[in-house]
Design an enzyme around this catalytic site. Structure first.
Site, short mmCIF file in Angstrom:
data_model
loop_
_atom_site.label_atom_id
_atom_site.label_comp_id
_atom_site.label_asym_id
_atom_site.label_seq_id
_atom_site.Cartn_x
_atom_site.Cartn_y
_atom_site.Cartn_z
N LYS A 116 -10.60 1.33 3.35
CA LYS A 116 -10.14 1.39 4.74
C LYS A 116 -10.77 2.55 5.50
CE LYS A 116 -7.43 -2.02 3.93
NZ LYS A 116 -6.24 -2.14 3.12
N GLY A 156 -0.58 -6.09 2.51
CA GLY A 156 0.72 -6.68 2.22
C GLY A 156 1.88 -5.69 2.27
N GLY A 157 1.66 -4.55 2.91
CA GLY A 157 2.77 -3.62 3.08
C GLY A 157 3.05 -2.76 1.87
N GLU A 196 -2.19 7.71 9.24
CA GLU A 196 -2.67 7.48 10.60
C GLU A 196 -1.51 7.52 11.58
OE1 GLU A 196 -4.71 3.71 10.29
OE2 GLU A 196 -2.95 2.63 10.91
N LYS A 197 -1.85 7.60 12.85
CA LYS A 197 -0.85 7.62 13.91
C LYS A 197 -0.06 6.32 13.88
CE LYS A 197 0.97 8.89 17.91
NZ LYS A 197 2.02 9.92 17.80
N ILE A 242 1.87 3.66 15.81
CA ILE A 242 2.00 3.20 17.19
C ILE A 242 3.31 2.47 17.36
CG2 ILE A 242 1.04 1.67 18.96
CD1 ILE A 242 -1.66 2.50 18.06
N ASN A 249 -8.96 -8.29 6.49
CA ASN A 249 -8.40 -8.89 5.29
C ASN A 249 -9.47 -9.83 4.74
OD1 ASN A 249 -5.20 -9.01 6.83
ND2 ASN A 249 -5.91 -7.59 5.29
N ARG A 263 -10.06 -12.13 2.69
CA ARG A 263 -9.55 -13.21 1.84
C ARG A 263 -9.02 -14.31 2.72
NH1 ARG A 263 -5.23 -9.27 2.06
NH2 ARG A 263 -3.62 -10.17 3.39
N VAL A 303 -2.34 -15.63 3.82
CA VAL A 303 -1.13 -16.43 3.61
C VAL A 303 -0.92 -17.36 4.80
CG1 VAL A 303 1.38 -16.35 3.31
CG2 VAL A 303 -0.04 -14.59 2.25
#
Lengths: 167, 503
Positions: free
Chosen positions: B116, B164-165, B200-201, B203, B290, B292, B295
């Site tokens: 990232k 995915g969090g 990161e910031k 938002i 992403n 891939r 989902v």
């Protein structure tokens, strides 16, 4: 024939009698007639006063899962399960509090040790299931009496993780 | 075109890919862990091979075993689905070395967009707007303190290898930073085998808008418009739709062009999704690629008519992209709801166990991508997604109504699921207005509880239960009318058969 069921821990009674090819049900003060067809082992069709209902049902031990109009609920017979429920509310274990795993998973970390004092909502342990970590928080303020599991253990739902002594 | 493909995944996405293989006349090889012997993808595939014990690291993440299986069964390509090995550059590289085609981007592009921090730097250089944040992986915890203060709270912790969090945390103040970092790193390690995280910031009140892109191996790139995925719990999407209510034709065009540029800058091929955050003033920031099949890919399929899995396979086999940008059109409105095995009334705790009964909704404009069936076990080892319900209709309003009605028709008994919760989300007035931001669930569904049955449905439920006990005591069999006798029904063969007791 009279039947008793627990729904959300409240007891309900309903009586059913066969009348020709229909059934008469007595519930609380009212009675109603139902035309019931078995569509499959999991699906019943009911017609009551011209209204048609489709009911889905599945069974597991003493529990029945029933879905109607897109809403489902679990009902069970009073008896073993019901009594167990009562006992869980620490009648026998007065003054103790057992913290259980909320779902099957793997213990990632135990954040406290035996004899340690804990605050309410303090994180006691971390259990991972389906790749998500879930923090197990203390329901009470007190002291850690006993720890039943260690990091890396696989636990089932309702498995005691640790015992607290509330202060 | 390939003759045989190995699907290195499980659940609904493996089933989805196997169906595409069947349609294209390609043989499919399923792989499965020891707990997944009875799962749907194993039943549907032409060939199936057990690749190890239940924990994913020993089975679905076991690269050597999967490649060996591809060789053994003569599969020319591997489709990784989403999750597991889908965005692992080591796996893509291993495939390249072993001469098995990886149905996804090349390993260099995967490595770039998967990192990232490197990706952000590359995008910033190419003039693509990004969110303020760290530009390198910190070496010590102390560096995080300084950086968080510099960016300004609230800050977001994100896993370098993430998605995915998982590993993600929002931190509102300095004293929350350390514990959140530790938890985030542990989660990142468990999910991706790499604990590096960055800040990161954060938002506030953003919308999550992403663009679907396809790129062939010869530099042709097309975008298939946006998906809005703002409805999230635990930073994981549960409702997605297209088109987004927040974009007009001009903004859509601009963001779509940027999405294509992102893939171009990355040297990317195959299907990918470029994620943006859109703030309330319609500023957009590149989030990540992403790399891939997503989902939520079906909403794009329903609104554009393009089969993304077919496209992935065709591109990987070396075909040129036959789609032209000006021919790709959005039509009507599509919504997806994710059906997870979790309890929305109890903090979305995962719920494993046996699905005692499943009735899939059907009807015009209704699609159900499903990995389970009546009687299947949901193991504790994997992501709790069971299925996806997707609807299409001419307008957003009718799509909402269609979704509500399909959810009403959805019956899943034996485990907790998100069905009831999703019904309330779809019915919520703010959702109907299109006022969807990533804070939606937190703002309106924080203490959500399932409805208790009302007096009338309680009465009917009890009546059904009483009848059920009565008929089981009388061993009554399901009705078999003369019409039904002509069709093949399991009841004709099973005779006196009951669930949960002796016949």
């Amino acid at each position: 024939m009279e039947y008793e069921y627990l729904v959300n821990q409240a007891l309900h009674k309903i009586a059913l009698e066969k009348k020709g090819d229909r059934f008469v049900l007595h519930y609380r003060e009212s009675s109603f007639e139902a035309d019931i067809k078995i569509v499959s082992a999991n699906v019943y069709s009911l017609i009551i006063e011209g209204r048609s209902y489709l009911i889905y049902i599945a069974r597991e031990k003493e529990k029945k899962y029933i879905s109607l109009d897109g809403q489902s609920c679990i009902i069970q017979k009073p008896g073993q399960e019901g009594k167990h429920f009562d006992r869980g509310e620490d009648r026998a274990d007065k003054g103790k509090s057992i913290v259980k795993a909320p779902m099957p998973g793997k213990v990632i970390k135990i954040n406290v040790s035996e004899k340690e004092a804990v605050r309410k909502n303090q994180t006691l342990a971390i259990v991972e299931a389906m790749k998500m970590e879930n923090e197990i928080k203390s329901p009470v303020e007190g002291q850690v009496k006993k720890i039943f599991v260690s990091a890396g253990d696989l636990v089932d739902s309702e498995k005691p993780l640790l015992e607290l002594e509330p202060t | 075109m390939f003759k045989k493909i190995l699907i290195a995944n499980r659940g609904e996405i493996a089933v989805r890919v196997i169906k595409a293989c069947q349609e294209l006349g390609i043989a499919s090889v399923a792989v499965y862990s020891e707990v997944d012997r009875a799962s749907l993808h194993v039943q549907m595939a032409d060939e199936a091979v057990c690749i190890g014990p239940p924990p994913a690291v020993e089975s679905y993440l076991n690269m050597g075993r999967i490649i060996q299986t591809a060789h053994d069964r003569g599969a020319e390509a591997v489709h990784p689905g989403y999750g597991f090995l889908a965005e692992n550059p080591d796996f893509a590289r291993l495939c390249e070395k072993e001469k098995v085609v990886f149905i996804g981007p090349n390993s260099r592009a995967l490595e770039l967009v998967g990192d990232k921090i490197r990706a952000r730097r590359a995008m910033e250089k190419a003039g693509i707007p990004i969110i303020p944040g760290m530009k390198s992986v910190p070496k010590g915890l102390g560096e995080f303190d300084d950086e968080a203060r510099k960016i300004g709270y609230p800050v977001m912790i994100k896993a370098s290898a993430g998605g995915g969090g998982k590993g993600m945390r929002i931190v509102f103040s300095e004293d929350e930073l350390r514990p959140s970092l530790e938890a985030g790193m542990r989660e990142a390690k468990a999910a991706f085998g790499d604990e590096s995280v960055y800040l990161e910031k954060y938002i506030e009140e953003p919308r999550h808008v992403e663009f679907q892109v396809l790129a062939d191996n010869y530099g042709h790139i097309v975008q298939l418009f946006e998906r809005e995925c703002s409805i999230q719990r635990r930073h994981q999407k549960i409702v997605e739709e297209t088109p987004s209510q927040a974009l007009d034709a001009q903004l859509r065009q601009r963001m779509g062009d940027i999405a294509k540029k992102v893939l171009d800058v990355s040297g990317y091929n195959n299907a990918g999704t470029v994620e943006f955050l859109l703030d309330k003033n319609k500023n957009y920031y590149f989030l990540e690629v992403n790399a891939r099949l997503q989902v939520e890919h079906p909403v794009t399929e329903l609104a554009t008519g393009v089969d993304l899995v077919h496209q992935q396979i065709r591109i990987a086999s070396g075909e040129k992209l036959s789609l032209k940008q000006e021919e790709i059109k959005q039509r009507g409105h599509a919504i997806e709801c994710r059906i997870y095995a979790e309890d929305p009334g109890n903090n979305f705790l995962p719920s494993s166990g046996r699905i005692l009964y499943l009735k899939e909704p059907k009807g015009p404009g209704v699609r159900h991508d499903c990995g389970v069936y009546s009687g299947s076990e949901v193991p504790i080892y994997y992501d709790p997604i069971l299925a996806k319900l997707i609807v299409w209709a001419e307008t957003r309003e009718s799509a909402c109504q269609r979704m509500k009605s399909a959810l009403d028709d959805y019956v899943i008994l034996g485990i907790s699921s998100t069905v009831g919760f999703l019904k309330d989300v779809i019915s919520h007035p703010r959702f109907r207005e299109g006022a969807t931001t990533t804070g939606f669930i937190k703002n309106y569904f924080d203490q959500w509880k399932g409805k208790e049955p009302g007096e009338e449905s309680l009465k009917l439920t009890l009546a059904a239960a009483a009848f059920d006990d009565y008929r089981r005591s009388q061993a009554l069999e399901p009705a078999s009318s003369s019409r039904e006798r002509q069709t093949i029904s399991p009841w004709q063969f099973l005779g006196k058969w009951r669930i949960g007791g002796k016949a």
